[in-house]
Design a protein around this motif. Structure first.
Motif, PDB file in Angstrom:
ATOM      1  N   ILE A  19       0.747  -1.209  -0.047  1.00 33.97           N
ATOM      2  CA  ILE A  19      -0.052   0.000   0.131  1.00 33.97           C
ATOM      3  C   ILE A  19       1.059   1.020  -0.149  1.00 33.97           C
ATOM      4  N   VAL A  20       2.017   1.166   0.866  1.00 36.70           N
ATOM      5  CA  VAL A  20       2.752   2.562   0.829  1.00 36.70           C
ATOM      6  C   VAL A  20       3.689   2.389  -0.668  1.00 36.70           C
ATOM      7  N   ALA A  21       3.838   1.629  -1.173  1.00 44.52           N
ATOM      8  CA  ALA A  21       4.287   1.669  -2.530  1.00 44.52           C
ATOM      9  C   ALA A  21       3.384   2.207  -3.432  1.00 44.52           C
ATOM     10  N   ALA A  22       2.106   2.142  -3.204  1.00 40.13           N
ATOM     11  CA  ALA A  22       1.018   2.601  -4.104  1.00 40.13           C
ATOM     12  C   ALA A  22       0.958   4.014  -3.983  1.00 40.13           C
ATOM     13  N   LEU A  23       1.132   4.610  -2.890  1.00 40.97           N
ATOM     14  CA  LEU A  23       0.880   5.973  -2.342  1.00 40.97           C
ATOM     15  C   LEU A  23       1.784   6.869  -2.056  1.00 40.97           C
ATOM     16  N   PRO A  24       2.335   7.675  -2.864  1.00 36.04           N
ATOM     17  CA  PRO A  24       3.514   8.333  -2.694  1.00 36.04           C
ATOM     18  C   PRO A  24       3.217   9.289  -1.513  1.00 36.04           C
ATOM     19  N   GLY A  25       4.279   9.235  -0.561  1.00 39.37           N
ATOM     20  CA  GLY A  25       4.082  10.089   0.410  1.00 39.37           C
ATOM     21  C   GLY A  25       3.710   9.428   1.720  1.00 39.37           C
ATOM     22  N   ALA A  26       3.148   8.112   1.674  1.00 36.16           N
ATOM     23  CA  ALA A  26       2.588   7.243   2.804  1.00 36.16           C
ATOM     24  C   ALA A  26       3.428   6.966   3.593  1.00 36.16           C
ATOM     25  N   ARG A  27       3.184   6.714   4.764  1.00 36.44           N
ATOM     26  CA  ARG A  27       4.102   6.105   5.776  1.00 36.44           C
ATOM     27  C   ARG A  27       3.510   4.748   6.514  1.00 36.44           C
ATOM     28  N   LEU A  28       4.183   3.884   6.905  1.00 40.91           N
ATOM     29  CA  LEU A  28       4.043   2.629   7.458  1.00 40.91           C
ATOM     30  C   LEU A  28       4.055   2.820   9.071  1.00 40.91           C
ATOM     31  N   PHE A  29       3.038   2.508   9.685  1.00 35.04           N
ATOM     32  CA  PHE A  29       3.175   2.517  11.419  1.00 35.04           C
ATOM     33  C   PHE A  29       2.746   1.137  11.692  1.00 35.04           C
ATOM     34  N   ALA A  30       3.619   0.530  12.537  1.00 36.91           N
ATOM     35  CA  ALA A  30       3.469  -0.925  13.010  1.00 36.91           C
ATOM     36  C   ALA A  30       3.947  -0.719  14.457  1.00 36.91           C
ATOM     37  N   PRO A  31       3.702  -1.930  15.051  1.00 40.82           N
ATOM     38  CA  PRO A  31       4.175  -2.245  16.549  1.00 40.82           C
ATOM     39  C   PRO A  31       5.675  -2.216  16.492  1.00 40.82           C
ATOM     40  N   GLU A  32       6.445  -1.850  17.593  1.00 43.92           N
ATOM     41  CA  GLU A  32       7.896  -1.981  17.867  1.00 43.92           C
ATOM     42  C   GLU A  32       8.033  -3.463  17.428  1.00 43.92           C
ATOM     43  N   LYS A  33       7.326  -4.596  17.723  1.00 44.18           N
ATOM     44  CA  LYS A  33       7.826  -5.930  17.664  1.00 44.18           C
ATOM     45  C   LYS A  33       8.078  -6.381  16.451  1.00 44.18           C
ATOM     46  N   PHE A  34       7.287  -5.725  15.406  1.00 46.53           N
ATOM     47  CA  PHE A  34       7.577  -5.856  13.958  1.00 46.53           C
ATOM     48  C   PHE A  34       8.441  -4.904  13.259  1.00 46.53           C
ATOM     49  N   ARG A  35       9.190  -4.337  13.938  1.00 48.13           N
ATOM     50  CA  ARG A  35      10.325  -3.170  13.196  1.00 48.13           C
ATOM     51  C   ARG A  35      11.065  -3.848  12.262  1.00 48.13           C
ATOM     52  N   SER A  36      11.733  -5.018  12.408  1.00 47.80           N
ATOM     53  CA  SER A  36      12.479  -5.556  11.093  1.00 47.80           C
ATOM     54  C   SER A  36      11.363  -5.793  10.021  1.00 47.80           C
ATOM     55  N   GLU A  37      10.363  -6.271  10.073  1.00 44.20           N
ATOM     56  CA  GLU A  37       9.384  -6.615   9.234  1.00 44.20           C
ATOM     57  C   GLU A  37       8.979  -5.290   8.379  1.00 44.20           C
ATOM     58  N   ALA A  38       8.667  -4.440   9.262  1.00 45.71           N
ATOM     59  CA  ALA A  38       8.113  -3.064   8.721  1.00 45.71           C
ATOM     60  C   ALA A  38       9.363  -2.254   7.943  1.00 45.71           C
ATOM     61  N   GLU A  39      10.463  -2.358   8.430  1.00 42.48           N
ATOM     62  CA  GLU A  39      11.500  -1.692   7.514  1.00 42.48           C
ATOM     63  C   GLU A  39      11.788  -2.418   6.448  1.00 42.48           C
ATOM     64  N   ALA A  40      11.671  -3.669   6.449  1.00 43.81           N
ATOM     65  CA  ALA A  40      11.688  -4.306   5.104  1.00 43.81           C
ATOM     66  C   ALA A  40      10.621  -4.032   4.131  1.00 43.81           C
ATOM     67  N   ALA A  41       9.621  -4.079   4.711  1.00 37.12           N
ATOM     68  CA  ALA A  41       8.260  -3.733   3.876  1.00 37.12           C
ATOM     69  C   ALA A  41       8.263  -2.422   3.376  1.00 37.12           C
ATOM     70  N   ALA A  42       8.734  -1.367   3.945  1.00 33.05           N
ATOM     71  CA  ALA A  42       8.622  -0.120   3.490  1.00 33.05           C
ATOM     72  C   ALA A  42       9.976   0.560   3.990  1.00 33.05           C
ATOM     73  N   PRO A  43      11.128   0.236   3.244  1.00 31.22           N
ATOM     74  CA  PRO A  43      12.457   0.985   3.356  1.00 31.22           C
ATOM     75  C   PRO A  43      12.170   2.535   3.370  1.00 31.22           C
ATOM     76  N   ASP A  44      12.651   3.107   4.440  1.00 27.70           N
ATOM     77  CA  ASP A  44      12.587   4.771   4.707  1.00 27.70           C
ATOM     78  C   ASP A  44      11.391   5.262   4.919  1.00 27.70           C
ATOM     79  N   ALA A  45      10.354   4.371   4.990  1.00 24.82           N
ATOM     80  CA  ALA A  45       9.002   5.020   5.121  1.00 24.82           C
ATOM     81  C   ALA A  45       8.330   4.211   6.329  1.00 24.82           C
ATOM     82  N   ALA A  46       9.065   3.722   7.102  1.00 23.51           N
ATOM     83  CA  ALA A  46       8.580   2.727   8.483  1.00 23.51           C
ATOM     84  C   ALA A  46       8.596   3.314   9.822  1.00 23.51           C
ATOM     85  N   GLN A  47       7.511   3.262  10.400  1.00 24.93           N
ATOM     86  CA  GLN A  47       7.657   4.111  11.668  1.00 24.93           C
ATOM     87  C   GLN A  47       7.099   2.993  12.708  1.00 24.93           C
TER      88      GLN A  47
END
Length: 247
Positions: A19-47
């Motif tokens: 979804i982030v890839a389809a929406l320029p400027g979007a950011r992914l928000f996820a629980p801290e326990k999924f940090r590695s998955e979030a950073e892999a899914a949305a590099p430079d756009a995960a928090q």
């Protein structure tokens, strides 16, 4: 648009990356326990956040134009309920199921752009948009979106918007008077409308040609001020649209 994409499960995080890839400027928000998955899914756009997701909602509601949640519909309703303000100010809120089968606008479908965003996401994901607003379900005119893509602005009270919208979707007689602006607005209408204008709309080129007693609502596209006598007769059941220069 500033879009917050919320995921609370491992599979949801993976979908959020698409979804982030389809929406320029979007950011992914996820629980801290999924940090590695979030950073892999949305590099430079995960928090990532700690604590409860509900604690994050006030900040998102205040800061973003849209929230896309890969969370159950019921849970999202409970999360946003304490923060609802008005349709003029609330962000668009959309729910996507983890299987990416359905994209459901929940809040601010028209003015906030949730319906249009849902249509875009559905196309990107190969999903089905679930539009429940009457004008979209019936592919008729959405009075609060008329000319929006062309930069037009409307003048109406909330009560007038409700009354005129009801007249359109209930197939009551509606006068549509266009004295200014581009004439191709229907083709450029929100979400696209492939068919002809609704049969309950009658087109006029001048406001004075309308017999106000025969119409439940009047939609007037013009640059001039409404004559005082007509303004009094149409009070409560008219919307005025103001095209910008060249539109």
């Amino acid at each position: 648009m500033q879009v917050a994409v919320l995921a609370i499960t491992r599979h949801g995080v993976a979908l959020a990356g698409r979804i982030v890839a389809a929406l320029p400027g979007a950011r992914l928000f996820a629980p801290e326990k999924f940090r590695s998955e979030a950073e892999a899914a949305a590099p430079d756009a995960a928090q990532c956040y700690t604590g409860r997701v509900g604690d994050q909602m006030p900040a998102w509601f205040a800061a973003v134009d849209a929230i896309v949640a890969i969370v159950s519909l019921g849970a999202v309703v409970r999360l946003i309920a304490p923060h609802l303000g008005s349709k003029e100010s609330d962000p668009a809120v959309i729910v996507v199921d983890e299987a990416a089968q359905f994209v459901i606008p929940v809040l601010s479908g028209h003015l906030g752009g949730a319906n249009a965003l849902a249509g875009h996401l559905a196309g990107a994901l190969g999903a089905t948009p679930v539009l429940t607003t009457a004008s979209d379900a019936r592919q008729t005119l959405a009075v609060d979106l008329l000319g929006r893509e062309l930069g037009w602005v409307f003048e109406a009270t909330h009560a007038e918007l409700v009354r005129c919208s009801a007249a359109v979707v209930n197939d009551e007689a509606v006068a549509l008077v266009q004295e200014a602006g581009r004439r191709d607005w229907w083709a450029n209408h929100a979400n696209g409308r492939p068919g002809p204008l609704p049969a309950n709309l009658t087109l006029f080129e001048k406001l004075e040609d309308v017999d106000a007693d025969h119409f439940a609502a009047v939609l007037w596209i013009a640059m001039r001020a409404m004559p005082a006598e007509l303004a009094a007769r149409l009070a409560g059941r008219r919307i005025v649209y103001r095209p910008g220069s060249g539109t």
